[in-house]
Design an enzyme around this catalytic site. Structure first.
Site, PDB file in Angstrom:
ATOM      1  N   LYS A  24      50.958  35.105  38.423  1.00  0.00           N
ATOM      2  CA  LYS A  24      51.488  35.955  39.501  1.00  0.00           C
ATOM      3  C   LYS A  24      52.981  35.739  39.713  1.00  0.00           C
ATOM      4  CE  LYS A  24      47.316  37.212  41.882  1.00  0.00           C
ATOM      5  NZ  LYS A  24      46.391  37.022  42.991  1.00  0.00           N
ATOM      6  N   ARG A  41      40.543  31.803  39.554  1.00  0.00           N
ATOM      7  CA  ARG A  41      40.536  33.077  38.824  1.00  0.00           C
ATOM      8  C   ARG A  41      41.747  33.083  37.892  1.00  0.00           C
ATOM      9  NH1 ARG A  41      42.739  38.084  39.310  1.00  0.00           N
ATOM     10  NH2 ARG A  41      41.416  39.855  38.777  1.00  0.00           N
TER      11      ARG A  41
HETATM   12  C1  7PJ Z   1      42.950  38.520  42.922  1.00  0.00           C
HETATM   13  C2  7PJ Z   1      41.777  39.258  42.787  1.00  0.00           C
HETATM   14  C3  7PJ Z   1      42.941  37.343  43.715  1.00  0.00           C
HETATM   15  C4  7PJ Z   1      40.616  37.779  44.108  1.00  0.00           C
HETATM   16  C5  7PJ Z   1      43.361  40.247  41.716  1.00  0.00           C
HETATM   17  C6  7PJ Z   1      46.028  39.766  39.653  1.00  0.00           C
HETATM   18  C7  7PJ Z   1      45.847  40.861  40.620  1.00  0.00           C
HETATM   19  N1  7PJ Z   1      40.610  38.883  43.372  1.00  0.00           N
HETATM   20  N2  7PJ Z   1      42.049  40.336  42.026  1.00  0.00           N
HETATM   21  N3  7PJ Z   1      41.743  37.011  44.280  1.00  0.00           N
HETATM   22  N4  7PJ Z   1      43.930  39.148  42.221  1.00  0.00           N
HETATM   23  N5  7PJ Z   1      39.494  37.371  44.720  1.00  0.00           N
HETATM   24  O1  7PJ Z   1      45.167  39.382  38.880  1.00  0.00           O
HETATM   25  O2  7PJ Z   1      47.166  39.269  39.629  1.00  0.00           O
HETATM   26  O3  7PJ Z   1      43.935  36.634  43.911  1.00  0.00           O
HETATM   27  S1  7PJ Z   1      44.168  41.454  40.777  1.00  0.00           S
END
Ligand code: 7PJ
Length: 284
Positions: free
Chosen positions: A227, A266
């Site tokens: 990010k 994640r």
């Molecule tokens: C997140 C997400 C996060 C959760 C994305 C990216 C943007 N779901 N989906 N937490 N980010 N729970 O992957 O940078 O931080 S999409």
């Protein structure tokens, strides 16, 4: 809490779990379009990517059919269903992994759970019409994430008085609403939503507040992988954020462990994250 029941599967949270990101979108910020060939989502490329992440040690695969990148094109319900459901079905029939679905759309929640998904991951914390009921009906764990404003406007001068308290309050409110709708407390995962309507300072305050969030007793999900917060700290573009992402994953693990909480990370780079966590775990 060391185990999370995800439909027919059980997620072990006695150590940090790794959730590998699968973007079934043409326009995600770091790997958009990778699974496309000739403008079409390629199912064989997608399943190969899943197989690789599982071989690298992912516990969960998180599939999303909507890009929430600022400025991304909105996706219709039909498009999102078309991107996500066939892949959930194919993954459920081929692999034993826990499938998480990154969606805010009630129809996607319902169809994905019928197709074998194990976790509902919603960056809008089940605030869209019908999403709360669809998630409650699925009986699956839900990840509630905090976002200030909407993807298109969220990075226009985000402001908080006390970001850690405000995010915690929002998540507590959503949790109360989920429990009232029939989702059990044990099935709620909390996520401060790094990068969703936050400056670098906000993100770092939330990062350092992870132990406080984890102490509330719910598994915490942290998504910092590649990010812009890492880009800002390192002055690096999206292709040069691996070490920063893995470093933050280990620091998150350390914080959550100190609070005796459970953590799901994640990530895009499954192999490197799993290796780093393995070293961290063995050296504690
Ligand atoms: C997140 C997400 C996060 C959760 C994305 C990216 C943007 N779901 N989906 N937490 N980010 N729970 O992957 O940078 O931080 S999409």
């Amino acid at each position: 809490m060391t185990q999370l029941k995800c439909g027919s599967k059980v997620l072990d949270l006695s150590r940090p779990a790794v959730m590998g990101i699968l973007n079934a979108t043409p326009d995600s910020f770091s790997d958009g379009g990778q699974l496309y060939s000739d403008g079409q989502l390629s199912h064989s490329k997608t399943l190969q990517a899943v197989e690789l992440m599982l071989a690298d040690g992912a516990d969960i695969i998180d599939i999303g059919g909507e890009s929430t990148r600022p400025g991304a094109k909105p996706v219709s319900v039909d498009q999102e269903l078309e991107r996500v459901i066939p892949i959930v079905e194919a993954m459920a029939s081929r692999f034993d992994a826990i499938i998480s679905v990154d969606t805010s759309t009630s129809q996607v929640i319902s169809e994905a759970s019928a197709a074998g998904a194990g976790i509902i991951n919603d960056v809008r914390a089940l605030q869209r019409d019908g999403a709360l009921q669809a998630a409650a009906n699925s009986g699956l764990p839900v990840c509630l994430m905090h976002m200030q404003n909407q993807p298109n406007s969220m990075q226009h001068n985000p402001q908080y008085k006390d970001v850690v308290s405000e995010v915690a309050e929002f998540l507590a409110e959503r949790k109360t609403i989920c429990v009232a709708a029939g989702i059990s407390e044990e099935q709620i995962i909390l996520d401060p939503g790094f990068g969703f309507g936050k400056t670098l300072d906000h993100n770092l305050a939330l990062f350092n507040g992870l132990s406080r969030l984890a102490a509330e007793g719910h598994p915490v999900l942290a998504g910092v992988s590649r990010k812009s917060m890492i880009g800002q700290m390192l002055d690096s573009d999206v292709d040069n954020r691996l070490i920063g992402s893995v470093t933050m994953a280990v620091l998150a693990a350390q914080q959550v462990a100190a609070a005796q909480g459970s953590l799901i990370l994640r990530v895009h780079d499954v192999k490197e994250t799993v290796q780093a966590l393995s070293v961290w775990q063995q050296s504690r």
